[in-house]
Design an enzyme around this catalytic site. Structure first.
Site, PDB file in Angstrom:
ATOM      1  N   ASP A  50      10.831 -15.495  -9.428  1.00 26.62           N
ATOM      2  CA  ASP A  50      10.562 -13.931  -9.418  1.00 26.62           C
ATOM      3  C   ASP A  50      11.841 -13.212  -9.698  1.00 26.62           C
ATOM      4  O   ASP A  50      12.977 -13.304  -8.914  1.00 26.62           O
ATOM      5  CB  ASP A  50       9.756 -13.395  -8.318  1.00 26.62           C
ATOM      6  CG  ASP A  50       8.933 -11.881  -8.876  1.00 26.62           C
ATOM      7  OD1 ASP A  50       8.128 -12.218  -8.980  1.00 26.62           O
ATOM      8  OD2 ASP A  50       9.806 -10.971  -8.866  1.00 26.62           O
ATOM      9  N   ILE A  51      11.969 -12.228 -10.742  1.00 29.19           N
ATOM     10  CA  ILE A  51      13.161 -11.635 -10.938  1.00 29.19           C
ATOM     11  C   ILE A  51      13.497 -10.388  -9.573  1.00 29.19           C
ATOM     12  O   ILE A  51      14.927 -10.310  -9.515  1.00 29.19           O
ATOM     13  CB  ILE A  51      13.100 -10.840 -12.257  1.00 29.19           C
ATOM     14  CG1 ILE A  51      14.778 -10.488 -12.763  1.00 29.19           C
ATOM     15  CG2 ILE A  51      12.421  -9.532 -12.088  1.00 29.19           C
ATOM     16  CD1 ILE A  51      14.348 -10.224 -14.295  1.00 29.19           C
ATOM     17  N   GLU A 109       0.957  -5.500 -12.620  1.00 29.57           N
ATOM     18  CA  GLU A 109       1.902  -4.993 -13.284  1.00 29.57           C
ATOM     19  C   GLU A 109       2.317  -5.910 -14.637  1.00 29.57           C
ATOM     20  O   GLU A 109       2.394  -5.089 -15.420  1.00 29.57           O
ATOM     21  CB  GLU A 109       3.132  -4.967 -12.573  1.00 29.57           C
ATOM     22  CG  GLU A 109       3.181  -3.880 -11.435  1.00 29.57           C
ATOM     23  CD  GLU A 109       4.465  -3.423 -10.755  1.00 29.57           C
ATOM     24  OE1 GLU A 109       5.468  -4.533 -11.079  1.00 29.57           O
ATOM     25  OE2 GLU A 109       4.623  -2.634  -9.735  1.00 29.57           O
ATOM     26  N   VAL A 110       2.083  -7.137 -14.562  1.00 25.60           N
ATOM     27  CA  VAL A 110       2.246  -7.920 -15.666  1.00 25.60           C
ATOM     28  C   VAL A 110       0.728  -8.574 -16.093  1.00 25.60           C
ATOM     29  O   VAL A 110       0.230  -9.231 -15.350  1.00 25.60           O
ATOM     30  CB  VAL A 110       3.286  -8.968 -15.491  1.00 25.60           C
ATOM     31  CG1 VAL A 110       3.550  -9.963 -16.756  1.00 25.60           C
ATOM     32  CG2 VAL A 110       4.739  -8.424 -15.180  1.00 25.60           C
ATOM     33  N   HIS A 117      -0.888 -14.596 -13.180  1.00 21.74           N
ATOM     34  CA  HIS A 117       0.109 -15.348 -12.601  1.00 21.74           C
ATOM     35  C   HIS A 117      -0.271 -15.267 -10.992  1.00 21.74           C
ATOM     36  O   HIS A 117      -1.112 -14.464 -10.478  1.00 21.74           O
ATOM     37  CB  HIS A 117       1.486 -14.772 -12.899  1.00 21.74           C
ATOM     38  CG  HIS A 117       1.658 -13.205 -12.291  1.00 21.74           C
ATOM     39  ND1 HIS A 117       0.882 -12.168 -13.159  1.00 21.74           N
ATOM     40  CD2 HIS A 117       1.830 -12.697 -11.155  1.00 21.74           C
ATOM     41  CE1 HIS A 117       1.023 -11.072 -12.931  1.00 21.74           C
ATOM     42  NE2 HIS A 117       1.618 -11.123 -11.652  1.00 21.74           N
ATOM     43  N   HIS A 164       1.660 -15.563  -7.356  1.00 17.20           N
ATOM     44  CA  HIS A 164       2.965 -15.390  -6.406  1.00 17.20           C
ATOM     45  C   HIS A 164       2.791 -16.447  -5.252  1.00 17.20           C
ATOM     46  O   HIS A 164       2.014 -16.496  -4.509  1.00 17.20           O
ATOM     47  CB  HIS A 164       3.216 -14.119  -5.938  1.00 17.20           C
ATOM     48  CG  HIS A 164       3.033 -12.989  -6.734  1.00 17.20           C
ATOM     49  ND1 HIS A 164       4.330 -12.071  -7.123  1.00 17.20           N
ATOM     50  CD2 HIS A 164       2.145 -12.418  -7.384  1.00 17.20           C
ATOM     51  CE1 HIS A 164       3.915 -11.160  -8.027  1.00 17.20           C
ATOM     52  NE2 HIS A 164       2.485 -11.330  -8.049  1.00 17.20           N
TER      53      HIS A 164
HETATM   54  P1  5GP Z   1       2.305  -8.329 -10.409  1.00 15.29           P
HETATM   55  O1  5GP Z   1       2.883  -6.877  -9.810  1.00 15.29           O
HETATM   56  O2  5GP Z   1       2.064  -8.223 -11.808  1.00 15.29           O
HETATM   57  O3  5GP Z   1       1.401  -9.221  -9.566  1.00 15.29           O
HETATM   58  O4  5GP Z   1       3.785  -9.261 -10.435  1.00 15.29           O
HETATM   59  C1  5GP Z   1       4.660  -9.290 -11.649  1.00 15.29           C
HETATM   60  C2  5GP Z   1       5.785  -9.777 -11.005  1.00 15.29           C
HETATM   61  O5  5GP Z   1       6.563 -10.372 -12.202  1.00 15.29           O
HETATM   62  C3  5GP Z   1       6.584  -8.968 -10.104  1.00 15.29           C
HETATM   63  O6  5GP Z   1       6.890  -9.384  -8.789  1.00 15.29           O
HETATM   64  C4  5GP Z   1       8.071  -8.824 -11.035  1.00 15.29           C
HETATM   65  O7  5GP Z   1       9.171  -8.588 -10.087  1.00 15.29           O
HETATM   66  C5  5GP Z   1       7.989 -10.162 -11.951  1.00 15.29           C
HETATM   67  N1  5GP Z   1       8.411  -9.778 -13.105  1.00 15.29           N
HETATM   68  C6  5GP Z   1       8.452  -8.867 -13.962  1.00 15.29           C
HETATM   69  N2  5GP Z   1       9.247  -9.134 -15.064  1.00 15.29           N
HETATM   70  C7  5GP Z   1       9.863 -10.193 -15.010  1.00 15.29           C
HETATM   71  C8  5GP Z   1      10.810 -11.029 -15.472  1.00 15.29           C
HETATM   72  O8  5GP Z   1      11.027 -10.484 -16.772  1.00 15.29           O
HETATM   73  N3  5GP Z   1      11.180 -12.061 -15.139  1.00 15.29           N
HETATM   74  C9  5GP Z   1      11.019 -12.561 -14.088  1.00 15.29           C
HETATM   75  N4  5GP Z   1      11.341 -13.715 -13.442  1.00 15.29           N
HETATM   76  N5  5GP Z   1      10.012 -11.935 -13.155  1.00 15.29           N
HETATM   77  C10 5GP Z   1       9.562 -10.983 -13.539  1.00 15.29           C
END
Ligand code: 5GP
Ligand code: ZN
Length: 114
Positions: free
Chosen positions: A30-31, A95-96, A100, A102
């Protein structure tokens, strides 16, 4: 899907630190890590969120979990434990919009509900 950031990571159009890859699954760091270990596991097939899976995806979703445990063992966090989390849609904090999971560990995590 064209504008999906994780599809671009799969196609290597956006760089990532990959820790596992096969024909169906990609796992990368994760970034913005919230713990010493914070890996994202994704299907290579674009699925927007977990409500979009069908029984055809059961083996894939199972394999993602098996892969998460393999990575946890490889990174030495299996004994102390970890969290494997899916955020779904608005109330889940997604958010994405590419499915996915984690894998978070390497420290004692706080209470879950936020
Ligand atoms: P969500 O909130 O959708 O469950 O988690 C999305 C995750 O994707 C976040 O923890 C965020 O830091 C990670 N993320 C978003 N954009 C990128 C990216 O371009 N590269 C990587 N490695 N992680 C990303
Ligand atoms: Zn995608």
């Amino acid at each position: 899907m064209m504008d999906c950031i994780f599809c671009k990571i799969i196609k290597k159009e956006i760089p990532s630190q990959i820790v596992f890859e096969d024909d169906e699954i990609l796992a990368f760091k994760d970034i913005n890590p919230m713990a010493p270990v914070h890996i994202l596991l994704i299907p290579k097939k674009h699925i927007s969120d977990i409500t979009e899976i069908s029984s055809d995806d059961a083996e894939l979703i199972g394999r993602i979990h098996v892969t998460a445990v393999k990575i946890a063992k490889d990174l030495g966090i299996d004994q102390d434990g970890f969290r494997l989390v899916n955020n779904c849609k608005k109330h889940g904090g997604q958010e994405v919009f590419h499915l996915h999971f984690h894998l978070i560990g390497g420290r004692k995590l706080g209470a879950f509900a936020g």
